[in-house]
Design an enzyme around this catalytic site. Structure first.
Site, PDB file in Angstrom:
ATOM      1  N   ASN A 154      15.764 142.895 138.484  1.00 10.66           N
ATOM      2  CA  ASN A 154      16.784 141.852 138.274  1.00 10.66           C
ATOM      3  C   ASN A 154      17.912 141.897 139.311  1.00 10.66           C
ATOM      4  OD1 ASN A 154      17.681 144.243 137.170  1.00 10.66           O
ATOM      5  ND2 ASN A 154      18.779 143.256 135.497  1.00 10.66           N
ATOM      6  N   VAL A 231      13.420 150.507 128.189  1.00 11.38           N
ATOM      7  CA  VAL A 231      13.393 151.720 127.357  1.00 11.38           C
ATOM      8  C   VAL A 231      12.002 152.379 127.359  1.00 11.38           C
ATOM      9  CG1 VAL A 231      13.679 152.621 125.012  1.00 11.38           C
ATOM     10  CG2 VAL A 231      15.354 151.017 125.959  1.00 11.38           C
ATOM     11  N   THR A 233       9.705 152.440 129.677  1.00 10.87           N
ATOM     12  CA  THR A 233       9.539 153.148 130.955  1.00 10.87           C
ATOM     13  C   THR A 233      10.474 154.349 130.990  1.00 10.87           C
ATOM     14  OG1 THR A 233       8.958 151.085 132.032  1.00 10.87           O
ATOM     15  CG2 THR A 233       9.622 152.878 133.475  1.00 10.87           C
ATOM     16  N   GLU A 251      19.257 154.227 133.234  1.00  5.04           N
ATOM     17  CA  GLU A 251      19.971 152.966 132.982  1.00  5.04           C
ATOM     18  C   GLU A 251      18.967 152.016 132.357  1.00  5.04           C
ATOM     19  OE1 GLU A 251      23.040 152.241 133.321  1.00  5.04           O
ATOM     20  OE2 GLU A 251      23.818 153.863 134.556  1.00  5.04           O
ATOM     21  N   CYS A 285      20.861 143.498 132.051  1.00  8.85           N
ATOM     22  CA  CYS A 285      20.708 144.509 131.008  1.00  8.85           C
ATOM     23  C   CYS A 285      21.860 144.516 130.013  1.00  8.85           C
ATOM     24  CB  CYS A 285      20.591 145.877 131.651  1.00  8.85           C
ATOM     25  SG  CYS A 285      21.925 146.202 132.820  1.00  8.85           S
ATOM     26  N   GLU A 459      26.538 155.511 136.216  1.00 11.89           N
ATOM     27  CA  GLU A 459      26.623 155.094 137.604  1.00 11.89           C
ATOM     28  C   GLU A 459      28.041 154.592 137.838  1.00 11.89           C
ATOM     29  OE1 GLU A 459      23.078 152.377 137.907  1.00 11.89           O
ATOM     30  OE2 GLU A 459      22.306 154.022 139.128  1.00 11.89           O
TER      31      GLU A 459
HETATM   32  P1  NDP Z   1      10.433 148.403 133.938  1.00 10.44           P
HETATM   33  O1  NDP Z   1      10.820 149.448 132.982  1.00 10.44           O
HETATM   34  O2  NDP Z   1       9.179 147.654 133.712  1.00 10.44           O
HETATM   35  O3  NDP Z   1      10.318 149.018 135.420  1.00 10.44           O
HETATM   36  C1  NDP Z   1      11.379 149.708 136.019  1.00 10.44           C
HETATM   37  C2  NDP Z   1      10.856 150.460 137.232  1.00 10.44           C
HETATM   38  O4  NDP Z   1      10.099 151.598 136.814  1.00 10.44           O
HETATM   39  C3  NDP Z   1       9.917 149.642 138.111  1.00 10.44           C
HETATM   40  O5  NDP Z   1      10.152 149.963 139.458  1.00 10.44           O
HETATM   41  C4  NDP Z   1       8.562 150.105 137.641  1.00 10.44           C
HETATM   42  O6  NDP Z   1       7.545 149.864 138.580  1.00 10.44           O
HETATM   43  C5  NDP Z   1       8.828 151.579 137.433  1.00 10.44           C
HETATM   44  N1  NDP Z   1       7.873 152.255 136.551  1.00 10.44           N
HETATM   45  C6  NDP Z   1       7.079 151.731 135.578  1.00 10.44           C
HETATM   46  N2  NDP Z   1       6.374 152.719 134.963  1.00 10.44           N
HETATM   47  C7  NDP Z   1       6.717 153.883 135.566  1.00 10.44           C
HETATM   48  C8  NDP Z   1       6.330 155.259 135.382  1.00 10.44           C
HETATM   49  N3  NDP Z   1       5.450 155.621 134.440  1.00 10.44           N
HETATM   50  N4  NDP Z   1       6.898 156.181 136.176  1.00 10.44           N
HETATM   51  C9  NDP Z   1       7.803 155.850 137.109  1.00 10.44           C
HETATM   52  N5  NDP Z   1       8.197 154.577 137.343  1.00 10.44           N
HETATM   53  C10 NDP Z   1       7.671 153.600 136.581  1.00 10.44           C
HETATM   54  O7  NDP Z   1      11.692 147.452 134.023  1.00 10.44           O
HETATM   55  P2  NDP Z   1      11.807 146.024 134.673  1.00 10.44           P
HETATM   56  O8  NDP Z   1      11.580 146.125 136.136  1.00 10.44           O
HETATM   57  O9  NDP Z   1      10.965 145.101 133.860  1.00 10.44           O
HETATM   58  O10 NDP Z   1      13.354 145.694 134.460  1.00 10.44           O
HETATM   59  C11 NDP Z   1      13.851 145.169 133.277  1.00 10.44           C
HETATM   60  C12 NDP Z   1      14.463 146.254 132.409  1.00 10.44           C
HETATM   61  O11 NDP Z   1      15.452 146.972 133.137  1.00 10.44           O
HETATM   62  C13 NDP Z   1      15.177 145.701 131.213  1.00 10.44           C
HETATM   63  O12 NDP Z   1      14.868 146.438 130.061  1.00 10.44           O
HETATM   64  C14 NDP Z   1      16.640 145.874 131.547  1.00 10.44           C
HETATM   65  O13 NDP Z   1      17.467 145.948 130.434  1.00 10.44           O
HETATM   66  C15 NDP Z   1      16.637 147.107 132.367  1.00 10.44           C
HETATM   67  N6  NDP Z   1      17.813 147.153 133.232  1.00 10.44           N
HETATM   68  C16 NDP Z   1      18.808 148.064 132.958  1.00 10.44           C
HETATM   69  C17 NDP Z   1      19.964 148.094 133.701  1.00 10.44           C
HETATM   70  C18 NDP Z   1      21.031 149.119 133.437  1.00 10.44           C
HETATM   71  O14 NDP Z   1      21.806 149.394 134.345  1.00 10.44           O
HETATM   72  N7  NDP Z   1      21.134 149.696 132.261  1.00 10.44           N
HETATM   73  C19 NDP Z   1      20.184 147.133 134.789  1.00 10.44           C
HETATM   74  C20 NDP Z   1      19.075 146.263 135.022  1.00 10.44           C
HETATM   75  C21 NDP Z   1      17.933 146.265 134.243  1.00 10.44           C
HETATM   76  P3  NDP Z   1       6.774 148.445 138.565  1.00 10.44           P
HETATM   77  O15 NDP Z   1       7.606 147.454 137.833  1.00 10.44           O
HETATM   78  O16 NDP Z   1       6.657 148.116 139.982  1.00 10.44           O
HETATM   79  O17 NDP Z   1       5.491 148.713 137.880  1.00 10.44           O
END
Ligand code: NDP
Length: 485
Positions: A154, A231, A233, A251, A285, A459
């Site tokens: 995002n 959550v 992931t 995060e 988020c 952060e």
């Molecule tokens: P995901 O949890 O799907 O993915 C996050 C990252 O983790 C991606 O780069 C993904 O790779 C990677 N990943 C997935 N599985 C694994 C694993 N087993 N081991 C290591 N890395 C892995 O999140 P989204 O990208 O869909 O983002 C949306 C989510 O992020 C929402 O829940 C949102 O609330 C949260 N978010 C939180 C923020 C905060 O600061 N608290 C800010 C912004 C978003 P890939 O996707 O390439 O498979």
């Protein structure tokens, strides 16, 4: 006109672009039309190894530099980002589908803020001296070593900067993996840092899906993992990091409450609710997706909200007048539309007519649900799209209890003119950040992060330093040794 945004290579390792033709192709789409704008390849084992080895080689010398010199490089990188603001905003828009009206002010500018802030304070990171009578001790804040950053889609460039800036300021090296959906911004950051004078290997970018992230997280050379993601992931990554007793920052997601009391400035509260649900097409988020409105002002609130929502200009993210773009992927659009259907099935009522959205691209119109109750799926689960749930309440105690009725704890907001109530509510709601009479402002000076399922660690702000260093205590004996034998 999209132009050529194909990067020089898929990865950036040891100070230069790196390709490995053996990696699986991952097309990059512009969510505004669905068109393929670039193709990158997933990191192979050889690329992952090259990145981790480069980081391990580079980190000691980087940590040994004077902090003011490390800071100067980050400040130079920020200046380059500001010089190239327009081109970077355009690239971010193409990568994410977020409108130019947002990417020009929010994404890279916030990343540059982080580089300036942590570049500026790099030279102030120190320990303490502890008097012990004759003896004394002092502490050092030492870097952790090789770290891994994993980003969500995002705010891809902001997330990369928010992790890289404090990590590097503290003397760590980093291997960063962007989301597979938005791989372009982090490569720019790596190139800009290198241009600013960062030694090869200190910041590396490798592309790939979750599997690549998993390999990074479990590598014995890695001392810390910082993830921005969902959550589920977060659970997996936290568990994998635990196996090596690694430091983590998580995060994660949220289902944050926004409380609007009857004495609030209603127009400001409506603006905040829109900002906290429709900015970035709801893919934020910290969004205040559960809007609790005190019953006496509910109708007035909904009326103004519906009128302003129907006027949102939805369309081509590259059009300067556009205020809301598409979602990042067809899968995310379908997931959000599924929640809209679920909300209706469970008895929530859509307020106002849904604005028209373009047919091409992955658009979802902004949806306001009224008549939402706490048990409905749309009030419990993170939707990550432009769907706002409006709930009614009568008393402060009730609103606070219901606001806390979630396992998440990322953020919250309160709108009231009653000063004492504002601070009472701020203390009572379990969340990492609470906004009073505003919403979703996350300046780099202020610590940001979640409690409970929304994450661990912080952060931004000086608080981030604690999560990118560890304390080493040095005891200084000034006299003889008083041994009992
Ligand atoms: P995901 O949890 O799907 O993915 C996050 C990252 O983790 C991606 O780069 C993904 O790779 C990677 N990943 C997935 N599985 C694994 C694993 N087993 N081991 C290591 N890395 C892995 O999140 P989204 O990208 O869909 O983002 C949306 C989510 O992020 C929402 O829940 C949102 O609330 C949260 N978010 C939180 C923020 C905060 O600061 N608290 C800010 C912004 C978003 P890939 O996707 O390439 O498979």
């Amino acid at each position: 006109m999209i132009g050529n945004v194909q990067p020089a290579a898929s990865h950036f390792v040891d100070g230069r672009p790196l390709e490995d033709a053996g990696g699986t192709e991952m097309p990059v789409h512009f969510p505004g039309t669905g068109a393929v704008i670039a193709t990158v390849r997933e990191a192979t084992g050889a690329v992952i190894e090259a990145a981790l080895a480069a980081a391990e080689r580079a980190q000691p010398a980087w940590a040994a530099l004077k902090p003011v010199e490390r800071g100067r490089i980050l400040l130079r990188a920020a200046a380059i980002i500001r010089d190239r603001a327009e081109a970077l905003a355009r690239l971010e828009t193409l990568d994410t589908g977020k409108p130019l009206s947002e990417t020009r002010v929010a994404d890279w500018p916030s990343g540059a803020d982080a580089l300036e802030y942590f570049g500026g304070i790099a030279a102030t990171i120190g320990g303490e001296t502890i008097p012990l009578g004759e003896d004394w001790a002092y502490t050092l804040r030492v870097p952790l070593g090789v770290t891994v950053g994993i980003g969500a889609w995002n705010y891809p460039s902001q997330v990369a900067c928010w992790k890289a800036a404090p990590a590097l300021a503290c003397g760590n090296a980093m291997v960063f993996k962007p989301s597979e959906l938005t791989p372009l911004g982090a490569l720019q950051l790596a190139a800009i840092l290198t241009e600013a004078g960062l030694p090869p290997g200190v910041f590396n970018v490798v592309q790939g899906r979750g599997g690549v992230g998993e390999r990074l997280v479990t590598d014995p050379r890695v001392a810390k993992v910082s993830l921005t993601g969902s959550v589920p992931t977060g659970r997996r990554v936290y568990a994998a990091a635990a196996e090596g007793i690694r430091h983590v920052t998580m995060e994660l997601g949220g289902k944050s409450p926004l409380l609007v009391f009857e004495d609030a400035d209603l127009d400001a509260a409506v603006g905040a609710a829109m900002l906290g649900n429709f900015y970035s097409a709801g893919q934020v988020c910290s969004n205040g997706t559960r809007v609790f409105v005190q019953r006496r002002v509910r109708e007035a609130f909904l009326e103004r909200l519906a009128a302003r929502t129907s006027a949102i200009r939805i369309g081509d993210p590259l059009d300067e007048a556009t205020q809301m773009g598409p979602l990042v992927s067809p899968a995310q659009r379908d997931k959000v539309l599924g929640y809209v259907a679920k909300g209706q099935e469970e008895g929530a009522r859509i307020v106002g007519a849904l604005p028209e959205v373009p047919e091409s691209g992955w658009f979802v119109p902004p949806v306001i649900f009224a008549g939402v109750t706490d048990g409905m799926t749309v009030a419990r689960e993170e939707i990550f799209g432009p769907v706002m749930c409006v709930l009614d309440f009568d008393t402060e105690a009730e609103a606070v209890a219901r606001a806390n009725g979630t396992d998440y704890g990322l953020s919250a907001g309160v709108f009231t003119r009653d000063l004492a109530r504002a601070h009472r509510v701020a203390r009572a709601i379990r969340a990492g950040t609470l906004w009073i009479n505003t919403y979703n402002l996350t300046p780099v000076e202020v610590p940001f992060g979640g409690s409970r399922l929304s994450g661990v660690g912080r952060e931004n702000g000086r608080a981030a330093i604690e999560h990118w260093t560890e304390v080493r205590s040095v005891y200084v004996g000034m006299g003889g040794v008083d041994a009992p034998f």
